[in-house]
Write a protein that holds these residues in place. Sequence first.
Motif, PDB file in Angstrom:
ATOM      1  N   ASN A  88      -7.628   9.349  -6.752  1.00 17.55           N
ATOM      2  CA  ASN A  88      -6.635  10.223  -6.166  1.00 17.55           C
ATOM      3  C   ASN A  88      -5.959  11.378  -6.875  1.00 17.55           C
ATOM      4  O   ASN A  88      -4.515  11.483  -7.035  1.00 17.55           O
ATOM      5  CB  ASN A  88      -5.693   9.673  -5.262  1.00 17.55           C
ATOM      6  CG  ASN A  88      -5.306  10.712  -4.045  1.00 17.55           C
ATOM      7  OD1 ASN A  88      -5.439  11.528  -4.015  1.00 17.55           O
ATOM      8  ND2 ASN A  88      -4.712  10.294  -2.726  1.00 17.55           N
ATOM      9  N   LEU A 111       0.760  -1.172  -0.106  1.00 19.94           N
ATOM     10  CA  LEU A 111       0.023  -0.051  -0.066  1.00 19.94           C
ATOM     11  C   LEU A 111       0.901   1.351  -0.044  1.00 19.94           C
ATOM     12  O   LEU A 111       0.267   2.320  -0.098  1.00 19.94           O
ATOM     13  CB  LEU A 111      -0.942   0.311   1.225  1.00 19.94           C
ATOM     14  CG  LEU A 111      -2.076  -1.162   1.308  1.00 19.94           C
ATOM     15  CD1 LEU A 111      -2.795  -0.943   2.687  1.00 19.94           C
ATOM     16  CD2 LEU A 111      -3.113  -0.787   0.204  1.00 19.94           C
ATOM     17  N   THR A 149      -5.887   3.567   1.474  1.00 18.29           N
ATOM     18  CA  THR A 149      -6.250   2.753   0.418  1.00 18.29           C
ATOM     19  C   THR A 149      -7.086   3.517  -0.543  1.00 18.29           C
ATOM     20  O   THR A 149      -7.580   2.751  -1.621  1.00 18.29           O
ATOM     21  CB  THR A 149      -7.179   1.701   1.053  1.00 18.29           C
ATOM     22  OG1 THR A 149      -8.377   2.314   1.790  1.00 18.29           O
ATOM     23  CG2 THR A 149      -6.558   0.951   2.203  1.00 18.29           C
ATOM     24  N   ARG A 150      -7.116   4.768  -0.514  1.00 17.57           N
ATOM     25  CA  ARG A 150      -7.858   5.487  -1.565  1.00 17.57           C
ATOM     26  C   ARG A 150      -7.274   5.297  -2.926  1.00 17.57           C
ATOM     27  O   ARG A 150      -6.208   5.437  -3.040  1.00 17.57           O
ATOM     28  CB  ARG A 150      -7.893   7.112  -1.171  1.00 17.57           C
ATOM     29  CG  ARG A 150      -8.761   7.999  -1.692  1.00 17.57           C
ATOM     30  CD  ARG A 150      -8.568   9.628  -1.584  1.00 17.57           C
ATOM     31  NE  ARG A 150      -8.654   9.933  -0.092  1.00 17.57           N
ATOM     32  CZ  ARG A 150      -9.924  10.006   0.491  1.00 17.57           C
ATOM     33  NH1 ARG A 150     -10.854  10.227  -0.420  1.00 17.57           N
ATOM     34  NH2 ARG A 150     -10.109  10.275   1.559  1.00 17.57           N
ATOM     35  N   GLU A 151      -8.245   5.106  -3.648  1.00 17.23           N
ATOM     36  CA  GLU A 151      -7.941   4.561  -5.179  1.00 17.23           C
ATOM     37  C   GLU A 151      -7.896   5.935  -6.149  1.00 17.23           C
ATOM     38  O   GLU A 151      -7.136   6.114  -6.856  1.00 17.23           O
ATOM     39  CB  GLU A 151      -8.846   3.359  -5.622  1.00 17.23           C
ATOM     40  CG  GLU A 151      -8.613   2.235  -4.914  1.00 17.23           C
ATOM     41  CD  GLU A 151      -9.523   1.030  -5.570  1.00 17.23           C
ATOM     42  OE1 GLU A 151     -10.117   1.238  -6.639  1.00 17.23           O
ATOM     43  OE2 GLU A 151      -9.400   0.099  -4.824  1.00 17.23           O
ATOM     44  N   GLN A 179       2.808   2.965  -2.150  1.00 18.25           N
ATOM     45  CA  GLN A 179       2.501   3.925  -3.357  1.00 18.25           C
ATOM     46  C   GLN A 179       1.204   4.753  -3.003  1.00 18.25           C
ATOM     47  O   GLN A 179       1.294   5.940  -3.033  1.00 18.25           O
ATOM     48  CB  GLN A 179       2.431   3.040  -4.443  1.00 18.25           C
ATOM     49  CG  GLN A 179       2.486   4.193  -5.989  1.00 18.25           C
ATOM     50  CD  GLN A 179       2.645   3.433  -7.075  1.00 18.25           C
ATOM     51  OE1 GLN A 179       3.130   2.233  -7.066  1.00 18.25           O
ATOM     52  NE2 GLN A 179       2.116   4.100  -8.127  1.00 18.25           N
ATOM     53  N   ARG A 180       0.146   4.060  -2.652  1.00 17.59           N
ATOM     54  CA  ARG A 180      -1.176   4.682  -2.484  1.00 17.59           C
ATOM     55  C   ARG A 180      -1.068   5.423  -1.342  1.00 17.59           C
ATOM     56  O   ARG A 180      -1.594   6.643  -1.281  1.00 17.59           O
ATOM     57  CB  ARG A 180      -2.460   3.734  -2.245  1.00 17.59           C
ATOM     58  CG  ARG A 180      -2.812   3.163  -3.367  1.00 17.59           C
ATOM     59  CD  ARG A 180      -4.094   2.448  -3.018  1.00 17.59           C
ATOM     60  NE  ARG A 180      -4.604   1.210  -3.973  1.00 17.59           N
ATOM     61  CZ  ARG A 180      -5.341   0.544  -3.721  1.00 17.59           C
ATOM     62  NH1 ARG A 180      -6.073   0.575  -2.741  1.00 17.59           N
ATOM     63  NH2 ARG A 180      -5.829  -0.548  -4.780  1.00 17.59           N
ATOM     64  N   GLU A 217       0.569   8.941  -2.087  1.00 16.87           N
ATOM     65  CA  GLU A 217      -0.260   9.708  -2.654  1.00 16.87           C
ATOM     66  C   GLU A 217      -1.350  10.475  -1.976  1.00 16.87           C
ATOM     67  O   GLU A 217      -1.583  11.515  -1.732  1.00 16.87           O
ATOM     68  CB  GLU A 217      -1.101   9.192  -3.847  1.00 16.87           C
ATOM     69  CG  GLU A 217      -0.325   8.439  -4.829  1.00 16.87           C
ATOM     70  CD  GLU A 217       0.625   9.567  -5.671  1.00 16.87           C
ATOM     71  OE1 GLU A 217       0.263  10.678  -5.944  1.00 16.87           O
ATOM     72  OE2 GLU A 217       1.991   9.498  -5.757  1.00 16.87           O
ATOM     73  N   GLU A 218      -1.763   9.503  -1.035  1.00 15.64           N
ATOM     74  CA  GLU A 218      -2.795  10.127   0.090  1.00 15.64           C
ATOM     75  C   GLU A 218      -2.136  10.945   1.042  1.00 15.64           C
ATOM     76  O   GLU A 218      -2.833  12.160   1.277  1.00 15.64           O
ATOM     77  CB  GLU A 218      -3.356   8.975   0.647  1.00 15.64           C
ATOM     78  CG  GLU A 218      -4.383   9.305   1.807  1.00 15.64           C
ATOM     79  CD  GLU A 218      -6.031   9.780   1.367  1.00 15.64           C
ATOM     80  OE1 GLU A 218      -6.554  10.024   2.321  1.00 15.64           O
ATOM     81  OE2 GLU A 218      -5.875  10.239   0.184  1.00 15.64           O
TER      82      GLU A 218
END
Length: 408
Positions: free
Chosen positions: A341, A274, A337-339, A276-277, A280-281
């Motif tokens: 973004n 997770l 876990t936001r997809e 990488q996500r 971004e978050e």
Amino acid sequence: MLHYTMRDFNSPEFKHHPFPVLKNLRIAEPLYRCESLNGRPTWMVTRYEDVLAILKDQRFVKDIRHALPPEAAAQVLSRSEARAMVRHHMLACDVPDHTRLRRLVSKVFTPRMSKQLRDSIQQITDELLDHVQPQGQMDLINDFAFPLPITVICELLGIPVENRQKFRAWSNAFFDRNVSFQGDTEEPAEIGEFVRYLKALISEKREWPDDRLVSQLVRVEEAGDKLSENELVAMIWLLLVAGYETTVNLIGNGTLELLQHPDQWHKLRADPSLTQRAVEELLRYTSPVMVGTGRWASEDVEMHGTRIAQGEMVWISLLGANTDPQHFPAAEDLDITREENEHLAFGKGIHYCLGAPLARLEGQIAFDTLLRRLPDLHLAVKLEELRWRPGLLLHGLQALPVAFRAKR
């Protein structure tokens, strides 16, 4: 009616708790007229849709000389020779100068190059943690978040890393003191020192070139590709400062938020895929650059039924845009876990951050290594004791004392 000044957006209270103010502005006055620090009327924009539109709209220019007659622009621009020299960088230029300058740097500063640095970044990260792990405590900013990206960018540029504390002091003179290159008569001594250092560096690379980025830029200039000395100084200044400031704040702010959201910390520890996500978050949620550099309306522009007059300055709140619930569901919740973004932490349009791939890679390696090697990391001071850096543009901590189990 809301009443905020530019000083309010610089205040410690706002830096500690920006979400309520930004929410009020998005709802009540998404195009908010306020007074700048030097008394001139300016606008603050906080909604995602509006910020994105301005980032892409070339009617909003970076060079005030494209928005006002020469006499009026001269009254706003700094008369400092050193500041004028640094002002020739890409972020302060419009088309066609911006296109030419970005093309020259893009030849040697590529996403592929960033990926090739992975092993080096990992080695630097591990060495920094090797140094502090036996102590059981550190200031995460001074001992980790700052030395990691400054070491990487110095090696990339071919600049002696032992001068990194000087670079930090010089950079602080620009950002922490709200130096904007417009109209200020008092010049911090660090600005002139920085310019003199860069001039000496350029002379050195002309005489003893290497295979690093500064030497490559010097060769591009000598090849007759229209890089003036002022542009060369400004380009190196921008690459050096922008090459670490965003990452310092990403790592510092991001670590603080993960520690304040232990469910997200444990989720990321349990599933490193997770990372990488998560980066971004954290870029979205903490916005290492809080407000984008100023733009001027080159003609009258209407927004929300209000006229932004030619020559008026507009500030765009990247943090406001990145926490806009009209674009991000549960925008004020941290969710690694936001997809979907599509945050604006690196901007958009022609001024999109050239170093975004490198900052992302540094952040991914930093967080992955921190959680793996220091799983019990925790704050060593009370939350209210933390202090944020002053200045309108950047969103970062002055220090972040943390503790962990010592390992010898």
